[in-house]
Design a protein around this motif. Structure first.
Motif, PDB file in Angstrom:
ATOM      1  N   ARG A  44       0.836  -1.209   0.000  1.00  0.00           N
ATOM      2  CA  ARG A  44       0.000   0.000   0.000  1.00  0.00           C
ATOM      3  C   ARG A  44       0.863   1.248   0.000  1.00  0.00           C
ATOM      4  NH1 ARG A  44      -4.620  -1.768  -1.867  1.00  0.00           N
ATOM      5  NH2 ARG A  44      -5.409  -3.509  -0.635  1.00  0.00           N
ATOM      6  N   ARG A  45       0.521   2.132  -0.927  1.00  0.00           N
ATOM      7  CA  ARG A  45       1.209   3.434  -0.925  1.00  0.00           C
ATOM      8  C   ARG A  45       0.531   4.321   0.100  1.00  0.00           C
ATOM      9  NH1 ARG A  45       1.231   5.907  -6.678  1.00  0.00           N
ATOM     10  NH2 ARG A  45       2.192   7.587  -5.477  1.00  0.00           N
ATOM     11  N   PRO A  46       1.294   5.026   0.873  1.00  0.00           N
ATOM     12  CA  PRO A  46       0.667   5.883   1.888  1.00  0.00           C
ATOM     13  C   PRO A  46      -0.128   7.014   1.240  1.00  0.00           C
ATOM     14  CG  PRO A  46       3.042   6.229   1.797  1.00  0.00           C
ATOM     15  CD  PRO A  46       2.754   5.069   0.920  1.00  0.00           C
ATOM     16  N   ILE A  47      -1.207   7.414   1.888  1.00  0.00           N
ATOM     17  CA  ILE A  47      -2.061   8.499   1.417  1.00  0.00           C
ATOM     18  C   ILE A  47      -1.753   9.733   2.259  1.00  0.00           C
ATOM     19  CG2 ILE A  47      -4.450   9.298   1.230  1.00  0.00           C
ATOM     20  CD1 ILE A  47      -5.247   6.339   0.942  1.00  0.00           C
ATOM     21  N   GLU A  48      -1.388  10.802   1.608  1.00  0.00           N
ATOM     22  CA  GLU A  48      -1.179  12.063   2.336  1.00  0.00           C
ATOM     23  C   GLU A  48      -2.549  12.651   2.612  1.00  0.00           C
ATOM     24  OE1 GLU A  48       1.547  14.539   0.233  1.00  0.00           O
ATOM     25  OE2 GLU A  48       3.224  13.623   1.304  1.00  0.00           O
ATOM     26  N   TRP A  49      -2.778  12.916   3.841  1.00  0.00           N
ATOM     27  CA  TRP A  49      -4.148  13.239   4.246  1.00  0.00           C
ATOM     28  C   TRP A  49      -4.143  14.522   5.092  1.00  0.00           C
ATOM     29  CZ3 TRP A  49      -8.550  12.126   2.392  1.00  0.00           C
ATOM     30  CH2 TRP A  49      -9.728  12.267   3.118  1.00  0.00           C
ATOM     31  N   MET A  65      -6.067  14.830   9.084  1.00  0.00           N
ATOM     32  CA  MET A  65      -5.477  13.728   9.831  1.00  0.00           C
ATOM     33  C   MET A  65      -5.982  13.699  11.273  1.00  0.00           C
ATOM     34  SD  MET A  65      -3.545  11.335   8.982  1.00  0.00           S
ATOM     35  CE  MET A  65      -2.698   9.991   9.792  1.00  0.00           C
ATOM     36  N   VAL A 118      -8.820  11.458  11.458  1.00  0.00           N
ATOM     37  CA  VAL A 118      -8.442  10.051  11.302  1.00  0.00           C
ATOM     38  C   VAL A 118      -7.859   9.510  12.610  1.00  0.00           C
ATOM     39  CG1 VAL A 118      -6.846   8.480  10.137  1.00  0.00           C
ATOM     40  CG2 VAL A 118      -8.078  10.204   8.823  1.00  0.00           C
ATOM     41  N   TYR A 127      -9.355   6.707  14.810  1.00  0.00           N
ATOM     42  CA  TYR A 127      -8.555   5.504  15.036  1.00  0.00           C
ATOM     43  C   TYR A 127      -8.415   5.205  16.526  1.00  0.00           C
ATOM     44  CZ  TYR A 127      -4.521   2.438  15.243  1.00  0.00           C
ATOM     45  OH  TYR A 127      -3.677   1.405  15.528  1.00  0.00           O
ATOM     46  N   MET A 165      -7.299  -0.723   2.407  1.00  0.00           N
ATOM     47  CA  MET A 165      -6.502  -0.366   3.574  1.00  0.00           C
ATOM     48  C   MET A 165      -5.206   0.310   3.109  1.00  0.00           C
ATOM     49  SD  MET A 165      -5.617  -2.736   6.766  1.00  0.00           S
ATOM     50  CE  MET A 165      -4.782  -2.096   8.207  1.00  0.00           C
ATOM     51  N   ALA A 166      -4.861   1.387   3.765  1.00  0.00           N
ATOM     52  CA  ALA A 166      -3.656   2.117   3.378  1.00  0.00           C
ATOM     53  C   ALA A 166      -3.198   2.948   4.569  1.00  0.00           C
ATOM     54  CB  ALA A 166      -3.937   3.020   2.197  1.00  0.00           C
ATOM     55  N   PRO A 167      -1.915   3.196   4.601  1.00  0.00           N
ATOM     56  CA  PRO A 167      -1.437   4.090   5.665  1.00  0.00           C
ATOM     57  C   PRO A 167      -1.764   5.544   5.325  1.00  0.00           C
ATOM     58  CG  PRO A 167       0.384   3.331   4.308  1.00  0.00           C
ATOM     59  CD  PRO A 167      -0.828   2.633   3.795  1.00  0.00           C
ATOM     60  N   PHE A 168      -2.131   6.322   6.320  1.00  0.00           N
ATOM     61  CA  PHE A 168      -2.452   7.748   6.146  1.00  0.00           C
ATOM     62  C   PHE A 168      -1.322   8.566   6.751  1.00  0.00           C
ATOM     63  CE2 PHE A 168      -6.477   5.755   5.548  1.00  0.00           C
ATOM     64  CZ  PHE A 168      -7.194   6.589   4.705  1.00  0.00           C
ATOM     65  N   ASP A 169      -0.758   9.459   5.925  1.00  0.00           N
ATOM     66  CA  ASP A 169       0.306  10.344   6.401  1.00  0.00           C
ATOM     67  C   ASP A 169      -0.265  11.735   6.626  1.00  0.00           C
ATOM     68  OD1 ASP A 169       2.373   8.670   6.624  1.00  0.00           O
ATOM     69  OD2 ASP A 169       3.297   9.130   4.690  1.00  0.00           O
ATOM     70  N   GLY A 180       2.167  12.484  11.615  1.00  0.00           N
ATOM     71  CA  GLY A 180       2.657  11.113  11.604  1.00  0.00           C
ATOM     72  C   GLY A 180       1.815  10.231  10.699  1.00  0.00           C
ATOM     73  N   ARG A 181       2.058   8.921  10.833  1.00  0.00           N
ATOM     74  CA  ARG A 181       1.401   7.954   9.934  1.00  0.00           C
ATOM     75  C   ARG A 181       0.517   7.006  10.757  1.00  0.00           C
ATOM     76  NH1 ARG A 181       4.735   4.536   5.527  1.00  0.00           N
ATOM     77  NH2 ARG A 181       4.891   6.651   4.721  1.00  0.00           N
ATOM     78  N   VAL A 182      -0.648   6.758  10.218  1.00  0.00           N
ATOM     79  CA  VAL A 182      -1.568   5.816  10.848  1.00  0.00           C
ATOM     80  C   VAL A 182      -1.953   4.773   9.812  1.00  0.00           C
ATOM     81  CG1 VAL A 182      -3.833   5.502  11.911  1.00  0.00           C
ATOM     82  CG2 VAL A 182      -2.448   7.499  12.485  1.00  0.00           C
ATOM     83  N   ARG A 183      -1.747   3.455  10.177  1.00  0.00           N
ATOM     84  CA  ARG A 183      -2.125   2.365   9.259  1.00  0.00           C
ATOM     85  C   ARG A 183      -3.476   1.836   9.723  1.00  0.00           C
ATOM     86  NH1 ARG A 183       1.410  -0.251   6.192  1.00  0.00           N
ATOM     87  NH2 ARG A 183       3.116   0.511   7.491  1.00  0.00           N
ATOM     88  N   ASP A 192      -7.665   0.538   8.450  1.00  0.00           N
ATOM     89  CA  ASP A 192      -8.652   0.227   7.425  1.00  0.00           C
ATOM     90  C   ASP A 192      -9.658   1.384   7.403  1.00  0.00           C
ATOM     91  OD1 ASP A 192     -10.551  -0.713   5.730  1.00  0.00           O
ATOM     92  OD2 ASP A 192     -10.964  -2.556   6.842  1.00  0.00           O
TER      93      ASP A 192
END
Lengths: 757, 291
Positions: free
Chosen positions: A30-35, A38, A41, A45, B216-220, B226-229, B231
């Motif tokens: 999976r390529r990371p998604i720039e969001w 955040m 999210v 999460y 599912m993908a990591p969110f930057d 930071g990054r959150v992996r 779903d």
């Protein structure tokens, strides 16, 4: 844990890693998604983290379980014995009776061993691929044929097919002990993980198992030590048994047949012992006994059995002079055979008798020169020479041996040694005499007539391994002397003087003894052949001791001690009628006893004459048998027959006969309850035996299966779990559960705004 | 030069507004002698002064404004597939600058003075207020910048802007307002205290509104979160709930101060959005003149 297909099971279990690997690979791809949003999210999460973790864990476990269950189902693990899953394999130890009794032919003409083989193969046929089998033959002593249990059941069946009956007694005790040892050894690899069945296949006739001798609880101890669950199964006891007549013994009156002029070879009396067992005991019948010696014409006689008569002895005169096929270096095989009956193996019995043209007797005494005019001037050597060869035709040759000239070759050339001058024998001489005795020679000791003090008995006792004690000084018994009396073991059945036993009392009466070097203590294994009337032993006989002190008597050899020198100043024996028969019997019979028997019973080791290195078959089954340095077979000889003992150069040293074990051939039936209790003894207190039906041998084995067909339940479980996993995955994926509506629309439109009033 | 907008300042101009009692020191030239004659009381006449509108537009160039899921070719209206710098997506910052340019253009056409500031964690550039010819070009040049990786510090920016304003202005803040609502409330309170008027224009992307991810993908985070992996389908409900609550909060804060609030989606054309804005302003203007 063991698997029917270990590789498949391993591959299946390796598949457990597949969902994990897929999971990791998908994560990596999976390529990371720039969001931008955040913060929302992260907030979502954090709010859902525990729930998500639980869901992921549930899915992962479910997927791994699906694969694991499939692997277990396909690999079919053996876990039953461990109580984890059940359905494990087993080790079956087949104890097949191939003792002499297994040669019994039933009413249908089928030999018991063939039935045993069929039962064994039936048991093997009921085993599955996860099971293993081992084979132990019970022909005594029990023999491990297939040691470590093998899963190649076809090969095991072929081994069973190739088994043959032995002539030895059935050794159930040894077979169970062997099985216990193997189980204990195997237990180190798979302790408690496999079930163990010990299957005894036998008719349990009288000769197959002596129920009077309890079995050791070796299987119970094994279960206690290793935790192995051991079952003991056995074929049912033969309810009828079989009628059987056996030849249990063959012996000649004289253990050594002397064929020289004046010998008795042309009419050697042979006694044949017969026994009836099983149903035959109650019947009136006739048995024909044929006895032959080597290639001579068989002598035949008939035995008429009365109802209830179990044993009989017949005597026949046969020509034992040799010259036929069975003759050999110094030996002759006398064979007794009866008619065929239910058990053929014990219808023949063979005995090896020594056949010599003449015996050579060495007399160790100081040589005297010149003639002897008067009887009171004759020494012991002269009197002995006269007694040994009273006439020219006597098959006994005498050899004078100087005490200082004793050496190995000299002793090897004689069969009997009289030591009339012990005080002149050196220490090395005594050592050689000791070796001569242990090699099967007869040594006759007596005091030296001219000596008052005798110290040589100590040297003789050391050399011959005797623990006797002899007085050192000559005892004067008064002017009138003391008369003789028969000893305790002189004239009995196998006694040294048994041939003259009937007349011995009359022969010893006139003999007076004036001097003697008395026996203070006879020592172990010695018996009085002739005593004084006051009860003190005068002639004693016994086996020499072994070379190692304290290890008991030698198997061969004989030492005879006469307390008085055979001279008139010591005793009037030389002038009495007893002298000649006494010396002759001591020599003839004593030599036979000293040489020992070369007839053995199957089921034990076999020894051969000195310097033999191997046995070559003459008659019977088997081939060449190697001998160790002591001239003994390294292993047990289970088959009857006649062997020729040869030395390293190939020179023949004698004959050896191995006879069927008549006790093992008893065909009487035993009560099933008795056998059951006897066998159960191997399982210890509370143990029980499970019977095998000969018509369906596999039933008993299968009945012990606590095996559940786990493959099917495992497959069903895997399927159910897979369906559950699909549902969970669908549920946890949130796919299609919520319509996608922009938040702005929810608030009242894409563009929402307004100013407060 | 008189503008079209009502000035927040009451003065003595041509259009009567109201009377007030005379106090010592007042200029007697503004006494209403007619009222004195009828009631024997001294009152001054007050007139409503029509002045030019000073419009100050503040554009957010923080990292979060660099997000965009709409194709550039779809949004630009020029037929170009990519931006001059080669981007293929239409960012929130692009949309914000377009809104700013359009509002500036309209205000300048009415003779109002327009100033534009670009900010992130601080005021990065500021085009001074002016109604002079060429102002719109200067505004556009000022907008020709890129978002930075920094977050938004609206309080600090407001302080910096207020220091530059010496008269009452209409302040338009175009941002996604992805920051702590309480800090936004504090900043708006300071603006309210200085009696400025404010328009909040919250720019969001359509995908931010829907969170419609399937895989599912990591969110930057674009502002260093930071990054959150995760779903996205699993957290979509919680995300939308948080997103909705935040927008509602911003809206309520604006409404609490009596400020205008606009939620602008990058997937919508500017026309309807600006029309709705102008119409709403006209209604407010008419209502205030009638009152």
């Amino acid at each position: 844990m063991t698997f029917l297909h270990a590789g498949l099971a391993a591959a299946g279990l390796a598949c457990v890693s597949i969902p994990i690997i897929i999971h990791l690979l998908l994560r990596r791809r999976r390529r990371p998604i720039e969001w931008a949003a955040m913060r929302f999210v992260i907030e979502a999460y954090k709010r859902q983290r525990n729930k998500l973790r639980l869901q992921h864990l549930i899915l992962l476990v479910a997927r791994c379980l699906v694969v694991a269950l499939l692997a277990l189902a396909l690999g079919r693990p053996v876990l039953e014995a461990a109580g984890v899953l059940g359905g494990g394999g087993r080790d079956v130890y087949l104890l097949i009776d191939n003792g002499i009794a297994s040669g019994v032919r039933g009413g249908d003409g089928v030999i018991a061993l063939d039935r045993h083989k069929e039962v064994a193969k039936g048991v093997l046929g009921a085993l599955s691929g996860t099971d293993r089998a081992s084979v132990i033959g019970l022909g005594g002593s029990a023999e491990v044929i297939v040691g470590s249990p093998s899963s190649d059941l076809d090969a095991i069946a072929r081994v069973v097919d190739g088994m043959g009956a032995t002539d030895s007694r059935t050794d159930v005790r040894g077979g169970i002990a062997h099985a216990a040892n193997i189980i204990a050894r195997e237990g180190a690899d798979a302790r408690g993980s496999r079930r163990v069945d010990v299957v005894v296949v036998s008719d349990f006739l009288e000769g197959s198992g002596d129920a009077a001798r309890a079995l050791s609880a070796s299987l119970a101890e094994l279960s206690a030590e290793t935790g192995a669950a051991v079952r003991l199964l056995a074929t049912r006891v033969s309810g009828e048994g079989a009628g059987n007549v056996q030849v249990i013994d063959v012996r000649t009156v004289n253990p050594v047949v002397l064929t020289g002029s004046g010998g008795v070879s042309k009419g050697e009396v042979v006694r044949v012992g017969l026994r009836r067992t099983g149903r035959a005991v109650g019947e009136e019948m006739t048995s024909t006994v044929r006895v032959r010696s080597g290639g001579s014409v068989a002598q035949t006689t008939r035995v008429r059995w009365r109802a209830g008569q179990a044993e009989a002895v017949v005597s026949l005169a046969v020509d034992a002079s040799g010259g036929g096929d069975g003759s050999s270096h110094g030996g002759q095989v006398i064979e007794a055979r009866i008619d065929r009956d239910a058990l053929d193996a014990d219808n023949v019995f063979r005995m090896v008798v020594g056949v010599r043209e003449a015996l050579r007797v060495g007399v160790i005494a100081r040589r005297r020169f010149g003639g002897f005019g008067r009887a009171d001037e004759m020494g012991a050597a002269e009197w002995l020479a006269l007694a040994l060869r009273p006439s020219e035709g006597e098959p006994i040759d005498t050899v004078e041996i100087e005490p200082a000239g004793i050496d190995g070759p000299t002793l090897a050339s004689v069969d009997v040694v009289f030591v009339a001058a012990g005080h002149l024998v050196s220490e090395e001489g005594w050592r050689l005499i000791g070796r001569f005795a242990r090699g099967g020679g007869l040594v006759v000791l007596m005091p030296s007539a001219g000596e008052r003090v005798h110290q040589w008995p100590d040297a003789a006792a050391d050399a011959l391994g005797l623990d006797w004690e002899v007085a050192r000084e000559v005892e004067e018994l008064g002017d009138g002397g003391v008369r003789l009396a028969p000893g305790d073991d002189g004239s009995g059945g196998d006694g040294l003087l048994s041939q003259i036993g009937a007349e011995l009392g009359d022969l010893v009466k006139p003999v007076r003894v004036n001097r003697m070097v008395g026996v203070v203590r006879m020592g172990t294994g010695f018996d009085a052949v002739i005593s004084l009337q006051d009860g003190r032993p005068w002639v004693i006989a016994g086996a020499p001791g072994t070379e190692q002190e304290g290890e008991g008597a030698s198997e061969r050899g004989l030492v005879v001690y006469m307390a008085s020198a055979p001279v008139l100043s010591w005793t009037d024996l030389p002038a009495r009628p007893l002298m000649v028969p006494l010396v002759q019997e001591i020599v003839r019979r004593g030599y036979g006893v000293a040489a020992g028997s070369w007839s053995f019973i199957a089921g034990g080791t076999v020894s051969a004459p000195v310097r033999s290195t191997r046995l070559e078959v003459v008659e019977g089954g088997g081939g060449s048998i190697g001998l160790n340095a002591d001239g003994v077979t390294s292993g047990v000889v289970r088959g009857g027959g006649v062997w020729r003992a040869v030395d390293a150069s190939g020179r023949e040293r004698g004959l050896v006969a191995v006879n069927p074990d008549a006790d093992g051939g008893k065909t009487g039936a035993q009560a099933e309850s008795v056998v059951e209790a006897w066998l159960a003894g191997a399982l210890g207190e509370g143990g029980s035996v499970e019977w095998i039906d000969a018509q369906d041998p596999g039933a008993a084995v299968r009945s012990g299966e606590a095996r559940t067909p786990w493959s099917r339940p495992l497959l069903i479980a895997a399927l159910v779990l897979a369906l559950l996993e699909t549902g969970f995955a669908r549920w946890f994926s949130y796919g299609g559960r919520e319509e996608v509506v922009p938040v702005g629309d929810v608030l009242g439109g894409v563009v929402a705004g307004g100013r407060a009033a | 030069m008189s503008g079209m907008h009502r000035s927040p300042h009451y003065g003595f101009s041509v259009e009567f507004a109201q009377h007030r009692p005379y106090v010592a020191g007042d200029d007697i030239r503004h006494l209403d002698w007619k009222v004195y004659g009828r009631s024997d009381k001294l009152h001054l006449k007050q007139y409503e002064q029509e002045t030019n509108l000073d419009l100050v537009l503040l554009v957010d160039s923080s990292g979060s404004m660099a997000y965009g899921s709409r194709l550039f070719s779809d949004a630009s209206g020029t037929g170009r597939a990519t931006s001059p710098d080669g981007r293929g997506e239409w960012r929130k910052f692009d949309h914000a600058t377009a809104v700013t340019a359009a509002l500036s253009y309209m205000a300048l056409r009415q003779g109002d003075r327009v100033g534009v500031g670009v900010f992130a964690d601080e005021l990065r550039t500021m085009v001074a207020r002016s109604s002079a010819q060429g102002q719109w070009r200067r505004v556009v040049n000022g907008l020709a910048t890129h978002p930075v990786d920094q977050g938004t510090d609206i309080g600090r920016v407001v302080d910096q802007v207020l220091a530059k304003l010496n008269n009452r202005c209409l302040i338009g803040i175009i941002s996604d307002f992805y920051e702590d609502p309480e800090r936004l409330r504090t900043a708006l309170a300071r603006i309210k205290h200085r009696r400025h008027d404010v328009i909040l224009c919250q720019v969001v992307d359509r995908l931010e509104q829907t969170f419609d991810f399937q895989d599912m993908a990591p969110f930057d985070g674009m502002e260093g979160e930071g990054r959150v992996r995760v779903d996205p389908r699993a957290i979509r409900g919680a995300y939308l709930e948080a997103f909705r609550a935040h927008i509602d909060r911003v809206h309520k804060i604006a409404r609490g101060f009596g400020f205008d609030y606009q939620l602008v989606s990058t997937h919508e054309w500017l026309g309807p959005t600006l029309a709705a804005f102008i119409a709403k302003r006209q209604n407010i203007l008419k209502r205030s003149k009638v009152g």
